[in-house]
Design an enzyme around this catalytic site. Structure first.
Site, PDB file in Angstrom:
ATOM      1  CD  GLU A 128      -2.807  -1.299   2.416  1.00  0.00           C
ATOM      2  OE1 GLU A 128      -2.800  -0.385   3.253  1.00  0.00           O
ATOM      3  OE2 GLU A 128      -3.545  -2.294   2.519  1.00  0.00           O
ATOM      4  CG  ASN A 170      -0.721  -7.034  -1.226  1.00  0.00           C
ATOM      5  OD1 ASN A 170      -1.314  -7.710  -2.067  1.00  0.00           O
ATOM      6  ND2 ASN A 170      -1.226  -6.801  -0.022  1.00  0.00           N
ATOM      7  CG  HIS A 207     -10.014  -5.495   0.673  1.00  0.00           C
ATOM      8  ND1 HIS A 207     -10.304  -6.603   1.450  1.00  0.00           N
ATOM      9  CD2 HIS A 207      -8.710  -5.218   0.881  1.00  0.00           C
ATOM     10  CE1 HIS A 207      -9.211  -6.968   2.109  1.00  0.00           C
ATOM     11  NE2 HIS A 207      -8.227  -6.159   1.778  1.00  0.00           N
ATOM     12  CD  GLU A 235      -4.817  -7.669   1.907  1.00  0.00           C
ATOM     13  OE1 GLU A 235      -5.689  -6.889   2.366  1.00  0.00           O
ATOM     14  OE2 GLU A 235      -3.605  -7.442   2.004  1.00  0.00           O
ATOM     15  CG  ASP A 237     -12.871  -8.629   1.970  1.00  0.00           C
ATOM     16  OD1 ASP A 237     -12.708  -7.723   1.128  1.00  0.00           O
ATOM     17  OD2 ASP A 237     -12.471  -8.528   3.150  1.00  0.00           O
TER      18      ASP A 237
END
Ligand code: G3I
Length: 302
Positions: A128, A170, A207, A235, A237
């Site tokens: 990030e 990432n 996400h 990650e 979701d």
């Protein structure tokens, strides 16, 4: 095959989940983990605040617990994460001297990677680092004290520490090809590949909201892959976990040969950092949701 991990393996991919060490005593949790998943990312246990809470004093207890679980169950490990502005102890964020911070960052990368050497399939070396809505790096102690070169420095140090681990950048909100942030990260990866800075993979956190993946997601994955890196969904979701949204997401990866694996960010809805949105594949009582079936079939199984 009839489980996520086994079905993903039929195309040479993995299907993983984030794991919290504190849940390894929950038998429902562990039985789903070991039945369905063949890769693990520690949700918090390898972050800087957990591994080096004070300078040059390292603690690996809960991360070791997860790694040893993975080893005894044949699950690959993704290491998460070495250099990130969050969950960063204040003794690091208060450093304002570049030589000191550079040696602290390099020491952290070297010590943590050496501890787990040979046990980690891929490391999120830098997490990030780009600003939302921009092609530029975000403000952080690393950026502000070391300047733009800190990412390259981190990757070079990481390659020396464990030459056999894949080294990933990432980030989130880099799934839409038309987003400025995506373009910023793409330019960095292209530059690293052209100058021989070691980078092997890009992690797309994924996400997503109720709208699911952006329509350009597969384009993004294949454009990055064309630079000569693996791509992974790290990650995943999705708010409300619609079958269509999960299916479209998994298909985007399946359609790109260098998309090597998918990790969901938790097992049951109750395990999620955004549990009120019910974003995962298993309900809080451990039963499979309809999104589970959609994912298994998008992987080619069921
Ligand atoms: O460790 C303390 C514990 O000592 C204390 O008793 C407890 C009480 O609240 O808090 C614990 O810390 C929490 C930690 O999770 C461990 O449970 C933090 O407050 C909480 O903020 C932290 O949240 C994590 C979050 O990262 C922090 O940035 C989430 O679990 C984790 O899912 C989330 O994961 C991130 C990825 O690493 C990077 N990408 C985004 C993603 C979602 O935010």
């Amino acid at each position: 095959a009839s489980t996520l991990g086994a079905q993903a393996a039929t195309s040479g991919r993995y299907f993983g989940t984030a794991v919290a060490a504190g849940r390894l005593g929950d038998s429902t949790y562990v039985s789903i983990l070991d039945r369905e998943f063949n890769a693990i990312t520690p949700e918090n246990e390898m972050k800087w605040d957990a591994t080096e809470p004070s300078r040059n004093s390292f603690s690996f207890g809960s991360a070791d617990q997860i790694v040893s679980h993975a080893q005894s169950h044949g699950q690959r490990m993704r290491g998460h994460t070495l250099v990130w502005h969050n969950q960063l102890p204040s003794w690091v964020s208060s450093i304002n001297d570049a030589n000191t911070l550079r040696s602290v960052m390099d020491n952290h990368i070297t010590q943590v990677m050496s501890h787990f050497k040979g046990k980690i399939y891929a490391w999120d070396v830098v997490n990030e680092a780009f600003a939302d809505g921009s092609t530029q790096h975000r403000s952080s102690v690393f950026q502000n004290v070391l300047g733009n070169g800190f990412i390259e420095e981190a990757f070079r140090t990481a390659r020396n520490a464990d030459p056999s681990a894949k080294l990933c950048y990432n980030d989130y909100n880099i799934e839409d090809w038309n987003a400025a942030k995506t373009q910023g990260v793409y330019s960095m990866v292209r530059d690293f590949k052209s100058r021989g800075v070691p980078i092997d993979c890009v992690g797309f956190q994924s996400h997503f909201g109720t709208g699911g993946p952006p329509s350009t997601f597969q384009t993004t994955l294949s454009n990055f892959a064309a630079l000569g890196v693996d791509v992974q969904l790290t990650e995943l979701d999705i708010a409300q976990a619609s079958s269509t949204n999960y299916s479209n997401t998994v298909r985007a990866c399946m359609n790109v040969s260098r998309c090597t694996g998918i990790t969901v960010w938790g097992i049951r809805d109750s395990d999620s950092w955004r549990s009120s949105e019910n974003p995962l594949l298993f309900s809080s009582n451990g039963s499979k949701k309809s999104a589970y079936d959609a994912v298994l079939s998008a992987l080619g199984g069921g």
